[in-house]
Design a protein around this motif. Structure first.
Motif, PDB file in Angstrom:
ATOM      1  N   ASP A   1       0.811  -1.220   0.000  1.00 53.70           N
ATOM      2  CA  ASP A   1       0.000   0.000   0.000  1.00 53.70           C
ATOM      3  C   ASP A   1       0.845   1.271   0.000  1.00 53.70           C
ATOM      4  O   ASP A   1       0.427   2.300  -0.538  1.00 53.70           O
ATOM      5  N   GLN A   2       2.020   1.226   0.597  1.00 57.19           N
ATOM      6  CA  GLN A   2       2.861   2.429   0.674  1.00 57.19           C
ATOM      7  C   GLN A   2       3.384   2.860  -0.696  1.00 57.19           C
ATOM      8  O   GLN A   2       3.856   3.979  -0.852  1.00 57.19           O
ATOM      9  N   PHE A   3       3.309   1.958  -1.696  1.00 58.70           N
ATOM     10  CA  PHE A   3       3.808   2.268  -3.031  1.00 58.70           C
ATOM     11  C   PHE A   3       2.697   2.695  -3.998  1.00 58.70           C
ATOM     12  O   PHE A   3       2.980   3.031  -5.144  1.00 58.70           O
TER      13      PHE A   3
ATOM     14  N   ASP B   1       0.268   4.715  -6.156  1.00 57.50           N
ATOM     15  CA  ASP B   1       0.253   6.060  -6.740  1.00 57.50           C
ATOM     16  C   ASP B   1       1.522   6.850  -6.432  1.00 57.50           C
ATOM     17  O   ASP B   1       1.486   8.083  -6.330  1.00 57.50           O
ATOM     18  N   CYS B   2       2.648   6.155  -6.320  1.00 58.84           N
ATOM     19  CA  CYS B   2       3.931   6.825  -6.049  1.00 58.84           C
ATOM     20  C   CYS B   2       4.882   6.744  -7.238  1.00 58.84           C
ATOM     21  O   CYS B   2       6.085   7.006  -7.100  1.00 58.84           O
ATOM     22  N   GLY B   3       4.379   6.358  -8.407  1.00 58.37           N
ATOM     23  CA  GLY B   3       5.244   6.208  -9.559  1.00 58.37           C
ATOM     24  C   GLY B   3       6.005   4.899  -9.508  1.00 58.37           C
ATOM     25  O   GLY B   3       5.768   4.045  -8.637  1.00 58.37           O
TER      26      GLY B   3
ATOM     27  N   LYS C   1       8.654   2.360  -8.596  1.00 55.78           N
ATOM     28  CA  LYS C   1       9.520   2.201  -7.435  1.00 55.78           C
ATOM     29  C   LYS C   1      10.100   0.790  -7.399  1.00 55.78           C
ATOM     30  O   LYS C   1       9.564  -0.148  -7.993  1.00 55.78           O
TER      31      LYS C   1
ATOM     32  N   TRP D   1      10.243  -2.159  -5.262  1.00 45.57           N
ATOM     33  CA  TRP D   1       9.583  -2.714  -4.088  1.00 45.57           C
ATOM     34  C   TRP D   1      10.056  -4.139  -3.791  1.00 45.57           C
ATOM     35  O   TRP D   1       9.512  -4.831  -2.936  1.00 45.57           O
TER      36      TRP D   1
ATOM     37  N   ALA E   1       5.069   0.548 -11.156  1.00 51.75           N
ATOM     38  CA  ALA E   1       4.107   1.485 -10.574  1.00 51.75           C
ATOM     39  C   ALA E   1       2.876   0.693 -10.180  1.00 51.75           C
ATOM     40  O   ALA E   1       2.463  -0.237 -10.880  1.00 51.75           O
TER      41      ALA E   1
ATOM     42  N   GLN F   1      -1.170   0.757  -8.739  1.00 51.16           N
ATOM     43  CA  GLN F   1      -2.436   1.468  -8.479  1.00 51.16           C
ATOM     44  C   GLN F   1      -3.413   0.491  -7.841  1.00 51.16           C
ATOM     45  O   GLN F   1      -3.395  -0.708  -8.139  1.00 51.16           O
TER      46      GLN F   1
END
Length: 491
Positions: free
Chosen positions: A156-158, A160-162, A164, A166, A486, A488
């Protein structure tokens, strides 16, 4: 007095001795094509850099075909990607031992199921098989669900953050799932392993072990010290060894806490401790088997999940088909329980997983050595002492087997009508035969639970193109550049 003439004479004598000592292998030169290489080193100079290994095999496969004979220094070796020869090797009782290049794995892991040789391997495999039985795998489903629910919260922390990276949280998730199912405890609740950052330790050990595979001189502690490569490696091995020993000592101190006929007795660590208490395994063997389980399972499991998601991000049309199948089973997003029956009712997920492991096999190369002469089904006799590298990567991408789309991601490859004419050893992501992967069912079920929850709750995208993937030969398959994703959230 030393002269150039004497030097040349000694070199000639050495060369003729090598030729004489190799004489029983020379028949293979006329039966199996391949590059002879240079005196003394053979083709070793072509295979010293892990970035070039798969590329070099591709070149020689196109030039000589799916079976290649050459020399790796003084050692005769075959590179095989013909399914019938692969079947011969995997099913031969004389090809059970791992090749010499795995000495680095023994140094890193100790002796266990991944690195053990005959006759111990066959005995120990039978002893440990109950830990990966159908009944135990079904018992692990609640753990898979709980740990994947925790992973979803971390993902969840990623959102809509572009794009990344993970992957680190995927490593931690996989390590904790593995601990709960094989050791029977929670790594996050263990102060010792947390303080030592065991996940990073394991990754560093595997990285050095890979370097030693391609640079055998690094097996020498003295050489590693001279090159500044020993301090961190030795430290990491010590951390892992102390961690495993602490688990053993704690288990011995606490004694048996489960009823005699409980399924928990067949959890891997409980089983090997019981075998040690009964004098069947030594403490050193338990340490080796435990280290092997931790090290061999981590990257393989991470890569299957990560690479499948990367491929689905690159090919969104297949991701949508997978999502529709999962949504039909689990209409509501969020947390939900995936049962064993659910994992057996995901036909399109099966296509995707199979295709992911075909085009990006978790382990691209495996290597065995002949313990006795081996007669192949084509009549070629492989003498004792030959090293055999099975290129799963090239087997899985052979256009003669898989057609024009062999080198791209195309799940329909595994539709029944497309598989019925394939050789049964055309697809071997976990190897097959006598020494197949003990945890292959575990890997598939845990991966299905993980992907079901991730794909039901999120959409994965990437700007990285499939054709831009460049591969690095590692113990597991690696990329020169890891694609980022990314994420969503779905409704």
């Amino acid at each position: 007095m030393f002269t150039w003439e004497l030097c040349c004479t000694l070199l000639c004598v050495l060369w003729f001795y090598i030729l004489w000592s190799r004489r029983r292998f020379y028949k293979l030169i006329f039966q199996i094509p391949g590059p002879l290489g240079y005196p003394l080193i053979g083709m070793a100079h072509k295979l010293l850099h892990k970035n070039d290994v798969l590329r070099q095999i591709t070149y020689y496969k196109e030039k000589h075909g799916p079976c290649i004979f050459s020399w790796l220094g003084p050692m005769p070796f075959l590179i095989v990607s013909d399914p019938q020869v692969v079947q011969n090797v995997f099913n031969s009782p004389h090809c059970i031992n791992k090749a010499i290049v795995y000495n680095s794995i023994k140094d890193a892991m100790g002796l266990g199921l991944f690195s053990e040789s005959e006759p111990n391997w066959s005995v120990h495999r039978k002893l440990i098989n109950p830990s990966f039985s159908y009944k135990m795998l079904v018992n692990f489903i609640p753990i898979f669900n709980t740990e994947t629910a925790n992973l979803v919260k971390m993902v969840d922390q990623f959102v809509d953050c572009g794009e990344k990276d993970w992957i680190p949280i995927l490593y931690q998730f996989t390590l904790n799932t593995s601990y709960r199912t094989t050791i029977g405890t929670d790594v996050k609740a263990n102060e010792y392993t947390n303080s030592k950052n065991l996940c990073e330790v394991v990754i560093n050990i595997l990285g050095t072990a890979t370097d030693m595979c391609f640079s055998p001189w690094l097996l020498s502690k003295t050489v590693r010290q001279l090159l500044g490569r020993d301090k961190q490696y030795t430290k990491n091995k010590l951390v892992l060894t102390e961690c495993v020993r602490e688990f053993i000592e704690t288990k011995i101190k606490n004694g048996r806490k489960t009823p005699p006929h409980s399924d928990d007795n067949y959890i891997f660590f409980n089983l090997v401790i019981d075998l040690m208490n009964r004098g069947i395994l030594t403490k050193k063997e338990v340490e080796g088997h435990t280290s092997n389980m931790i090290l061999s399972a981590l990257e393989t499991s991470v890569n299957i999940v990560a690479y499948t998601l990367i491929l689905l991000a690159m090919f969104p049309e297949y991701q949508e088909k997978a999502f529709e199948e999962i949504r039909s089973l689990f209409p509501e997003a969020g947390d939900f329980e995936v049962t064993y029956a659910d994992t057996q009712n995901m036909p399109y997920m099966d296509l995707i997983l199979n295709e992911s492991m075909r085009v990006l096999p978790p382990v691209p190369l495996v290597a065995r050595q002949t313990m006795q002469d081996v007669l192949l089904s084509n009549g070629v006799l492989i003498p004792k002492g030959v090293q055999i590298a099975i290129s799963i990567f090239h087997l899985h991408r052979d256009k003669k087997i898989w057609g024009e789309k062999a080198e791209t991601f195309y799940p329909e490859h595994f539709l029944p009508q497309h598989m019925e004419d394939k050789h049964p050893y055309s697809y071997v992501p976990f190897t097959k035969g006598i020494r197949n992967c003990i945890g292959w069912r575990y890997a598939l079920i845990s991966t299905k639970v993980t992907l079901a929850k991730l794909l039901r709750n999120y959409t994965f995208t990437t700007s990285f193109k499939f054709e831009d993937l460049h591969f690095v030969e590692h113990i597991t398959l690696k990329f020169e550049q890891m694609p980022q994703l990314a994420i969503q959230r779905r409704d």
